[in-house]
Design a protein around this motif. Structure first.
Motif, PDB file in Angstrom:
ATOM      1  N   GLY A 128       0.823  -1.204   0.000  1.00  0.00           N
ATOM      2  CA  GLY A 128       0.000   0.000   0.000  1.00  0.00           C
ATOM      3  C   GLY A 128       0.854   1.249   0.000  1.00  0.00           C
ATOM      4  N   ASN A 129       0.540   2.191   0.886  1.00  0.00           N
ATOM      5  CA  ASN A 129       1.294   3.444   0.943  1.00  0.00           C
ATOM      6  C   ASN A 129       2.182   3.526   2.182  1.00  0.00           C
ATOM      7  N   VAL A 130       2.551   2.371   2.747  1.00  0.00           N
ATOM      8  CA  VAL A 130       3.402   2.357   3.946  1.00  0.00           C
ATOM      9  C   VAL A 130       4.721   3.079   3.680  1.00  0.00           C
ATOM     10  N   SER A 131       5.354   2.774   2.555  1.00  0.00           N
ATOM     11  CA  SER A 131       6.640   3.417   2.229  1.00  0.00           C
ATOM     12  C   SER A 131       6.493   4.922   2.156  1.00  0.00           C
ATOM     13  N   GLU A 132       5.449   5.355   1.482  1.00  0.00           N
ATOM     14  CA  GLU A 132       5.222   6.785   1.265  1.00  0.00           C
ATOM     15  C   GLU A 132       5.116   7.549   2.577  1.00  0.00           C
ATOM     16  N   ILE A 133       4.420   6.980   3.556  1.00  0.00           N
ATOM     17  CA  ILE A 133       4.211   7.669   4.837  1.00  0.00           C
ATOM     18  C   ILE A 133       5.383   7.483   5.794  1.00  0.00           C
ATOM     19  N   ILE A 134       5.863   6.256   5.922  1.00  0.00           N
ATOM     20  CA  ILE A 134       6.928   5.973   6.891  1.00  0.00           C
ATOM     21  C   ILE A 134       8.259   6.574   6.474  1.00  0.00           C
ATOM     22  N   SER A 135       8.567   6.582   5.184  1.00  0.00           N
ATOM     23  CA  SER A 135       9.873   7.064   4.727  1.00  0.00           C
ATOM     24  C   SER A 135      10.097   8.531   5.079  1.00  0.00           C
ATOM     25  N   HIS A 136       9.033   9.300   5.217  1.00  0.00           N
ATOM     26  CA  HIS A 136       9.158  10.712   5.585  1.00  0.00           C
ATOM     27  C   HIS A 136       9.137  10.914   7.106  1.00  0.00           C
TER      28      HIS A 136
ATOM     29  N   ASP B 210      10.678   8.410   9.483  1.00  0.00           N
ATOM     30  CA  ASP B 210      11.409   7.270  10.044  1.00  0.00           C
ATOM     31  C   ASP B 210      11.658   7.420  11.543  1.00  0.00           C
ATOM     32  N   GLU B 211      12.197   8.553  11.929  1.00  0.00           N
ATOM     33  CA  GLU B 211      12.548   8.759  13.335  1.00  0.00           C
ATOM     34  C   GLU B 211      11.295   8.859  14.202  1.00  0.00           C
ATOM     35  N   ILE B 212      10.267   9.500  13.681  1.00  0.00           N
ATOM     36  CA  ILE B 212       9.022   9.642  14.435  1.00  0.00           C
ATOM     37  C   ILE B 212       8.364   8.275  14.619  1.00  0.00           C
ATOM     38  N   PHE B 213       8.346   7.476  13.542  1.00  0.00           N
ATOM     39  CA  PHE B 213       7.748   6.145  13.639  1.00  0.00           C
ATOM     40  C   PHE B 213       8.542   5.265  14.593  1.00  0.00           C
ATOM     41  N   SER B 214       9.863   5.351  14.547  1.00  0.00           N
ATOM     42  CA  SER B 214      10.707   4.568  15.437  1.00  0.00           C
ATOM     43  C   SER B 214      10.414   4.913  16.896  1.00  0.00           C
ATOM     44  N   ALA B 215      10.274   6.208  17.198  1.00  0.00           N
ATOM     45  CA  ALA B 215       9.967   6.642  18.574  1.00  0.00           C
ATOM     46  C   ALA B 215       8.586   6.169  18.993  1.00  0.00           C
ATOM     47  N   TYR B 216       7.651   6.225  18.068  1.00  0.00           N
ATOM     48  CA  TYR B 216       6.275   5.765  18.343  1.00  0.00           C
ATOM     49  C   TYR B 216       6.261   4.269  18.635  1.00  0.00           C
ATOM     50  N   LEU B 217       6.968   3.499  17.841  1.00  0.00           N
ATOM     51  CA  LEU B 217       6.998   2.055  18.036  1.00  0.00           C
ATOM     52  C   LEU B 217       7.748   1.695  19.318  1.00  0.00           C
ATOM     53  N   LYS B 218       8.796   2.444  19.620  1.00  0.00           N
ATOM     54  CA  LYS B 218       9.558   2.185  20.847  1.00  0.00           C
ATOM     55  C   LYS B 218       8.715   2.461  22.090  1.00  0.00           C
ATOM     56  N   GLN B 219       7.854   3.455  22.016  1.00  0.00           N
ATOM     57  CA  GLN B 219       6.972   3.759  23.142  1.00  0.00           C
ATOM     58  C   GLN B 219       6.003   2.593  23.392  1.00  0.00           C
ATOM     59  N   ILE B 220       5.480   2.023  22.323  1.00  0.00           N
ATOM     60  CA  ILE B 220       4.577   0.872  22.446  1.00  0.00           C
ATOM     61  C   ILE B 220       5.334  -0.321  23.023  1.00  0.00           C
ATOM     62  N   PHE B 221       6.534  -0.551  22.516  1.00  0.00           N
ATOM     63  CA  PHE B 221       7.358  -1.681  22.965  1.00  0.00           C
ATOM     64  C   PHE B 221       7.711  -1.541  24.452  1.00  0.00           C
ATOM     65  N   SER B 222       8.023  -0.335  24.879  1.00  0.00           N
ATOM     66  CA  SER B 222       8.500  -0.112  26.254  1.00  0.00           C
ATOM     67  C   SER B 222       7.406  -0.320  27.305  1.00  0.00           C
ATOM     68  N   GLN B 223       6.149  -0.323  26.896  1.00  0.00           N
ATOM     69  CA  GLN B 223       5.055  -0.514  27.846  1.00  0.00           C
ATOM     70  C   GLN B 223       5.146  -1.869  28.553  1.00  0.00           C
ATOM     71  N   ASN B 224       5.528  -2.903  27.788  1.00  0.00           N
ATOM     72  CA  ASN B 224       5.636  -4.248  28.363  1.00  0.00           C
ATOM     73  C   ASN B 224       7.003  -4.899  28.140  1.00  0.00           C
ATOM     74  N   GLY B 225       7.821  -4.294  27.284  1.00  0.00           N
ATOM     75  CA  GLY B 225       9.104  -4.907  26.937  1.00  0.00           C
ATOM     76  C   GLY B 225       8.956  -5.974  25.869  1.00  0.00           C
ATOM     77  N   TYR B 226       7.816  -5.998  25.208  1.00  0.00           N
ATOM     78  CA  TYR B 226       7.568  -6.937  24.111  1.00  0.00           C
ATOM     79  C   TYR B 226       6.325  -6.484  23.352  1.00  0.00           C
ATOM     80  N   VAL B 227       6.136  -7.042  22.165  1.00  0.00           N
ATOM     81  CA  VAL B 227       4.903  -6.848  21.401  1.00  0.00           C
ATOM     82  C   VAL B 227       4.474  -8.205  20.879  1.00  0.00           C
TER      83      VAL B 227
END
Length: 270
Positions: free
Chosen positions: A228-236, A238-255
């Protein structure tokens, strides 16, 4: 909106084996199932000497490399719609004496005579085919009267956490993952198959992902670029998405990621 069957999506996702290899690596490391996917397939394939086997959408074919010591004297044709993927398959299976041929093939137009194969395999690929009915008719035709068709597919709950995380990051993201089950999935596969096969059985594969390392989690999500358009949105972002995903991961230390998948075993109408 891009569809899972469009050439652009297929080329972006499967032009090479990079994205697929990333997901396989994560699944191997963090799967919770007691029975590995390779063992599950070998148990159901029940390969016998002198059988002729065709795999459609073989990907990088590392499955055959992993189980090569368990393979009887069969003749295997490996095929894929992507030339780049087939190049990886050739490299990974070089020297395996049970490989008969490699071929770039569209499942909607199989270049083989009727009753040519004892087994046809199409794992996690029918959802990419624009005309699934045509492909199933072709597959049924090339199978011998006592042949078997194996087709792995996803269910509606597969990767639901991936879809939710992408959408919550940006609701404009369309990862086209939901199209996988609309075109051919565990919920509608039996109905589609029964039009061309006399017997259809679904065997569920019990497994989920419990990802406990962030780098692997990030790799897994980035492997869906090209969907789909994942590349289009994430590529612009990258750092914001990484921080967002890390916040989710840090809640439990796993996903945890749901794997809703299974294997259809079908006998042709002859």
């Amino acid at each position: 909106m891009k569809n899972i069957t469009t050439p652009e999506v297929i080329k972006n996702q499967y032009g090479t084996d990079g994205n697929l290899d990333s997901r396989i690596r994560v699944k191997k490391q963090f799967s919770t199932g007691k029975q590995g996917w390779g063992n599950f397939l070998m148990q159901n394939f029940c390969l016998k000497a002198n059988q002729r086997v065709l795999e459609l959408g073989c990907g990088n074919a590392i499955f055959w490399k992993a189980v090569c010591n368990k393979i009887p004297d069969i003749k295997l044709v490996l095929s894929d719609f992507s030339e780049g993927m087939l190049d990886s398959a050739k490299e990974n299976t070089s020297g395996l004496d049970f490989i008969e041929d490699y071929a770039v093939i569209d499942a909607q137009n199989l270049p083989y005579d009727n009753d040519s194969f004892d087994i046809v395999i199409a794992n996690y690929m029918l959802y990419h085919v624009p005309n699934v009915e045509k492909a199933l008719s072709e597959i049924s035709g090339v199978l011998k009267p006592d042949g078997v068709f194996f087709a792995a597919a996803f269910g509606k709950n597969n990767l639901k956490e991936v879809t939710e995380i992408f959408y919550n990051f940006d609701n404009k993201i369309d990862s086209v993952l939901v199209d996988m089950v609309k075109n051919f999935g565990l919920e509608n596969g039996e109905e589609l198959l029964k039009k061309h096969f006399s017997s259809v059985e679904l065997k569920r594969f019990e497994n989920n992902l419990h990802i406990t390392e962030f780098d692997y989690l990030m790799e897994y999500f980035l492997s869906y670029r090209g969907m789909g358009n994942v590349s289009e949105i994430i590529s612009h972002n990258d750092e914001i998405f990484s921080a967002y995903l890390k916040q989710i991961f840090s809640q439990n230390g796993y996903v945890d990621i749901t794997q809703d998948e299974g294997l259809f075993v079908s006998i042709p109408k002859k």
